[in-house]
Enzyme design. Structure first.
Site, mmCIF file in Angstrom:
data_model
loop_
_atom_site.group_PDB
_atom_site.id
_atom_site.type_symbol
_atom_site.label_atom_id
_atom_site.label_comp_id
_atom_site.label_asym_id
_atom_site.label_seq_id
_atom_site.Cartn_x
_atom_site.Cartn_y
_atom_site.Cartn_z
ATOM 1 N N ARG A 91 0.838 -1.225 0.000
ATOM 2 C CA ARG A 91 0.000 0.000 0.000
ATOM 3 C C ARG A 91 0.862 1.259 0.000
ATOM 4 O O ARG A 91 0.412 2.327 0.381
ATOM 5 C CB ARG A 91 -0.932 -0.008 1.194
ATOM 6 C CG ARG A 91 -0.211 -0.198 2.524
ATOM 7 C CD ARG A 91 -1.195 -0.052 3.609
ATOM 8 N NE ARG A 91 -0.600 -0.365 4.896
ATOM 9 C CZ ARG A 91 -1.148 -0.016 6.037
ATOM 10 N NH1 ARG A 91 -2.281 0.642 6.043
ATOM 11 N NH2 ARG A 91 -0.592 -0.336 7.161
ATOM 12 N N ASP A 245 10.849 -7.229 7.446
ATOM 13 C CA ASP A 245 10.412 -6.314 6.382
ATOM 14 C C ASP A 245 10.212 -4.899 6.930
ATOM 15 O O ASP A 245 10.075 -3.954 6.149
ATOM 16 C CB ASP A 245 9.119 -6.819 5.718
ATOM 17 C CG ASP A 245 8.033 -7.144 6.733
ATOM 18 O OD1 ASP A 245 8.257 -8.037 7.567
ATOM 19 O OD2 ASP A 245 6.977 -6.499 6.710
HETATM 20 P P1 AMP Z 1 3.050 -3.995 8.028
HETATM 21 O O1 AMP Z 1 2.924 -4.997 9.129
HETATM 22 O O2 AMP Z 1 2.077 -2.862 8.098
HETATM 23 O O3 AMP Z 1 4.442 -3.531 7.848
HETATM 24 O O4 AMP Z 1 2.620 -4.763 6.691
HETATM 25 C C1 AMP Z 1 3.128 -6.014 6.295
HETATM 26 C C2 AMP Z 1 2.897 -6.199 4.828
HETATM 27 O O5 AMP Z 1 1.502 -6.132 4.526
HETATM 28 C C3 AMP Z 1 3.561 -5.158 3.943
HETATM 29 O O6 AMP Z 1 3.996 -5.816 2.798
HETATM 30 C C4 AMP Z 1 2.435 -4.192 3.657
HETATM 31 O O7 AMP Z 1 2.635 -3.495 2.457
HETATM 32 C C5 AMP Z 1 1.232 -5.119 3.576
HETATM 33 N N1 AMP Z 1 -0.024 -4.429 3.922
HETATM 34 C C6 AMP Z 1 -0.422 -3.988 5.127
HETATM 35 N N2 AMP Z 1 -1.636 -3.421 5.060
HETATM 36 C C7 AMP Z 1 -2.042 -3.503 3.771
HETATM 37 C C8 AMP Z 1 -3.200 -3.099 3.051
HETATM 38 N N3 AMP Z 1 -4.230 -2.488 3.638
HETATM 39 N N4 AMP Z 1 -3.242 -3.347 1.715
HETATM 40 C C9 AMP Z 1 -2.217 -3.959 1.102
HETATM 41 N N5 AMP Z 1 -1.105 -4.377 1.718
HETATM 42 C C10 AMP Z 1 -1.007 -4.154 3.038
HETATM 43 MG MG MG Z 2 5.799 -2.684 6.921
#
Ligand code: AMP
Ligand code: MG
Length: 478
Positions: A91, A245
């Site tokens: 996103r 990540d």
């Molecule tokens: P995060 O834990 O927020 O760092 O997210 C982990 C993974 O999920 C990353 O690859 C983000 O880009 C993806 N991600 C989190 N929220 C969304 C969303 N609403 N739509 C698409 N990808 C998401």
């Molecule tokens: Mg992230």
């Protein structure tokens, strides 16, 4: 220079196509400006008030800056210790680079890497990310920055219907440990070298012509990561999602999700509601940093000798962490000399804070005014005995210092913040923002950028949490 007149370049697109997905942002409906950080804009060489730039909202909502070629980056990552071979910017959409800063929109729609997600970010989490980026900078901790925040009328489904928002983030790099992990796991080992050279060029250019430059790059990543985590421990920050990540390759703090600053000092506090085993608890952060770096060593093993990397990790990580943490704690306590039993005094202090049930930030801020009168400190804790005993010892320890009391106070006030983004305050700002009142968001931005100063008009933004609101857990759905 005006923000909308910037000219971007896209060096990341020089890498092979496997590294990214070229994708245009999907605009939000009826976007409106919520807040700008003119302080962050200075990094880009922008000196005109961002809020006066008529194109700012459109640019956050996808209008192209000159030279911009939007793309999402591909990466993998260990999420709660389990390897996920393909994640990527689900996103976030990168716009390009200017003045050493990579511009990125977060919440701007689907990409190749969105998996089950909708590519959106809700207002609540965007306010948190926006303010926290600036607050961490204000606290002197290496972080991505946030330039501006827009809200919209777009409905986004979470546990309830919420509204979509976009933050424009800045960072000297958006490469993550997981970017290397992607190319190691996919067997594209030649790409690891290309990526390492890119990273050296972008973040460690002094190593460009060094012998053994990849190992040296790894050593720098180890040092930077240890330094940043030591600073988290000093300020009382629980990041919440230390998946690989979310680990920046230059060691800065990125990807603010369910983070929290400690209210009461509780060493095993876990801010992330979904972290049932407490993997990313406050006290585990230093060892998780080490674990993540060990995974990075493994990902680099096709281009860096694995044993040598692990030897660097063992040699550099603990020593860098201890050096920075100890420097921070000495400064927080107002001690300039080193004395024999200092280590015991530190440990005793942390134990006393734990048993006293006392706000971590307030404790140090009040300690910065300590002149022998213990009542101010004892009045803000629930159980007084342990802290009272410790304060006696601290008072004796202060006698070994040569600095005058007023000078000590002045120095301590410069390292012990008055304003951190307390969750209950952030929550109040979010609730107001959801009713379209953004004054509190903007007030919080002001104190976030100068957290060591007194702000008589914003005293309420430093208020301690009530019993019910203390050390709450936060949901990840953002
Ligand atoms: P995060 O834990 O927020 O760092 O997210 C982990 C993974 O999920 C990353 O690859 C983000 O880009 C993806 N991600 C989190 N929220 C969304 C969303 N609403 N739509 C698409 N990808 C998401
Ligand atoms: Mg992230």
């Amino acid at each position: 220079m005006k923000f909308s007149s910037l000219k971007l370049t896209t060096p990341y697109l020089q890498l092979p196509a496997l590294f990214y997905d070229r994708v245009a942002p999907t605009p939000l409906e009826k976007p409106f400006l919520i807040s700008v950080s003119n302080d962050a804009a200075k990094l880009l060489g922008v000196d005109e008030d961002l809020s006066l730039d008529e194109e700012l909202v459109d640019i956050l909502n996808g209008k192209k800056l000159v030279g911009s070629e939007p793309f999402a980056m591909c990466y993998a990552g260990y999420q709660f210790a389990y390897f996920v071979p393909r994640l990527g910017d689900g996103r976030a959409i990168n716009l390009g680079k200017v003045n050493g800063q990579n511009l990125q929109l977060k919440g701007s729609g689907l990409t190749l890497y969105s998996r089950q997600g909708d590519g959106r970010a809700v207002l609540r989490s965007s306010i948190r990310e926006y303010l926290m980026s600036e607050a961490m900078h204000g606290l002197g901790i290496s972080t991505s920055r946030a330039l501006a925040l827009i809200g919209s009328d777009t409905d986004v489904a979470r546990e309830r219907w919420e509204k979509g928002a976009i933050v424009l983030r800045l960072s000297p790099t958006w490469v993550r440990f997981g970017t290397f992990e992607y190319f190691n796991a996919s067997g594209e080992h030649a790409k690891l070298e290309e990526l390492a050279d890119y990273v050296i060029n972008e973040s460690f250019s002094h190593l460009k012509s060094s012998e053994d430059r990849y190992l040296k790059m790894y050593a720098e990543i180890v040092r930077n990561t240890a330094t940043t985590i030591a600073k988290w421990q000093g300020v009382g920050l629980n990041h919440g999602v230390m998946n690989t990540d979310n680990m920046s390759i230059d060691g800065r703090t990125i990807d603010y999700g369910p983070f929290a600053f400690l209210d009461d000092y509780e060493k095993d506090y876990v801010c992330n509601h979904t972290d049932r085993d407490g993997r990313y608890s406050f006290s585990n952060q230093p060892s998780i940093g080490h674990w993540n770096l060990a995974m990075l060593a493994r990902a680099l093993s096709p281009i860096v000798n694995y044993e040598s990397a692990l030897a660097v990790l063992d040699e550099v990580y603990g020593a860098s962490y201890e050096e920075v943490y100890s420097e921070i704690m000495y400064a927080k306590m107002g001690l300039e000399t080193e004395q024999e039993n200092d280590k015991e005094l530190f440990q005793w202090m942390l134990g006393a804070l734990g048993s006293a049930t006392i706000d971590y930030t307030d404790f140090f801020r009040k300690l910065s005014h300590f002149d022998g009168d213990k009542s101010e400190l004892l009045d803000i804790c629930v159980y007084r005995t342990s802290l009272e005993e410790w304060l006696e010892s601290y008072e004796q320890r202060l006698e070994k210092e040569t600095l005058s009391t007023s000078k000590r106070h002045e120095k301590m006030l410069g390292v012990n913040p008055k304003y951190i983004l307390k969750n209950h305050i952030l929550q109040e700002a979010i609730e107001k923002a959801e009713q379209k009142d953004f004054t509190m968001v903007n007030d919080l931005l002001k104190v976030a950028l100068s957290p060591f100063e007194e702000h008589p008009d914003f005293e309420h933004l430093a208020a301690r949490a009530s019993m019910e609101a203390k050390n709450i857990k936060l949901s990840c759905s953002s």
